[in-house]
Design a protein around this motif. Structure first.
Motif, short mmCIF file in Angstrom:
data_model
loop_
_atom_site.label_atom_id
_atom_site.label_comp_id
_atom_site.label_asym_id
_atom_site.label_seq_id
_atom_site.Cartn_x
_atom_site.Cartn_y
_atom_site.Cartn_z
N ARG A 106 44.23 44.31 72.58
CA ARG A 106 44.82 42.96 72.56
C ARG A 106 46.35 43.03 72.57
O ARG A 106 47.00 42.26 73.26
CB ARG A 106 44.36 42.19 71.34
N VAL A 107 46.91 43.95 71.80
CA VAL A 107 48.37 44.09 71.76
C VAL A 107 48.87 44.52 73.13
O VAL A 107 49.86 43.99 73.65
CB VAL A 107 48.79 45.10 70.67
N LYS A 108 48.17 45.47 73.74
CA LYS A 108 48.55 45.96 75.06
C LYS A 108 48.50 44.83 76.09
O LYS A 108 49.42 44.68 76.90
CB LYS A 108 47.61 47.10 75.45
N GLU A 109 47.44 44.01 76.05
CA GLU A 109 47.31 42.90 76.99
C GLU A 109 48.38 41.84 76.75
O GLU A 109 48.94 41.29 77.71
CB GLU A 109 45.92 42.27 76.86
N SER A 110 48.72 41.58 75.52
CA SER A 110 49.74 40.56 75.26
C SER A 110 51.12 41.04 75.70
O SER A 110 51.93 40.26 76.19
CB SER A 110 49.77 40.19 73.77
N ARG A 111 51.40 42.34 75.58
CA ARG A 111 52.67 42.88 76.07
C ARG A 111 52.73 42.82 77.59
O ARG A 111 53.76 42.54 78.16
CB ARG A 111 52.85 44.33 75.60
N ARG A 112 51.61 43.10 78.23
CA ARG A 112 51.55 43.07 79.69
C ARG A 112 51.81 41.64 80.18
O ARG A 112 52.53 41.44 81.15
CB ARG A 112 50.17 43.54 80.16
N LYS A 113 51.28 40.63 79.50
CA LYS A 113 51.47 39.24 79.91
C LYS A 113 52.93 38.83 79.77
O LYS A 113 53.44 38.10 80.61
CB LYS A 113 50.60 38.31 79.06
N THR A 114 53.62 39.29 78.75
CA THR A 114 55.02 38.89 78.56
C THR A 114 55.92 39.57 79.58
O THR A 114 56.93 39.01 79.99
CB THR A 114 55.52 39.20 77.13
N THR A 115 55.60 40.76 80.04
CA THR A 115 56.44 41.44 81.03
C THR A 115 56.12 40.96 82.44
O THR A 115 56.95 41.10 83.32
CB THR A 115 56.28 42.96 80.95
N GLU A 116 54.94 40.38 82.65
CA GLU A 116 54.56 39.90 83.98
C GLU A 116 54.98 38.45 84.20
O GLU A 116 54.75 37.91 85.26
CB GLU A 116 53.04 40.01 84.15
N ALA A 121 64.29 40.80 81.75
CA ALA A 121 64.45 41.33 80.40
C ALA A 121 65.92 41.47 80.09
O ALA A 121 66.73 41.78 80.95
CB ALA A 121 63.75 42.70 80.29
#
Length: 128
Positions: A106-116, A121
């Protein structure tokens, strides 16, 4: 904190049982005297059934209550208990690992969503 068995005088038990029979709340007495409700109910029932003599029970296991069988202490029984303990521990660790894997995902997916999201940045430098 270890719980010690308190011993109460017969006169004290009779007084408490009379208070309950006369209508005082077991819950209120429990809080006031710091005695378990189950003990208070046992005293009340014994007092109703046999009067003050019902509260004259000697300490220890009540008559008619069987002793529980002792755990076997041979090497085979000890090994079986140890295996069961380790299996419980393995099961708990498997649950912990599963939880941590899902949380990491879940943490990995949420980080991916914020960078996409397409936002640039911050680099920490100001443009001048």
């Amino acid at each position: 904190m270890s719980a010690k068995n308190r011993v109460f005088a017969k006169e004290f038990k009779v007084g408490v049982a009379q208070r309950i029979v006369n209508g005082e709340s077991v819950s209120a007495l429990h809080h006031e005297l710091q005695i378990k409700r189950s003990v208070l109910y046992r005293w009340r029932d014994a007092y109703r059934k046999e009067g003050a003599a019902g509260l004259d029970r000697p300490p220890g296991r009540p008559p008619g209550v069987p002793n529980l069988p002792r755990l076997a202490t041979g090497p085979d029984e000890a090994a079986a208990r140890r295996v069961a303990e380790l299996e419980r521990k393995i099961g708990q660790q498997a649950l912990d690992l599963d939880f941590l894997r899902r949380a990491f995902k879940r943490v990995k997916e949420s980080r991916r969503k914020t960078t996409e999201s397409g936002a640039t940045a911050s680099t920490g430098r100001s443009e001048a």
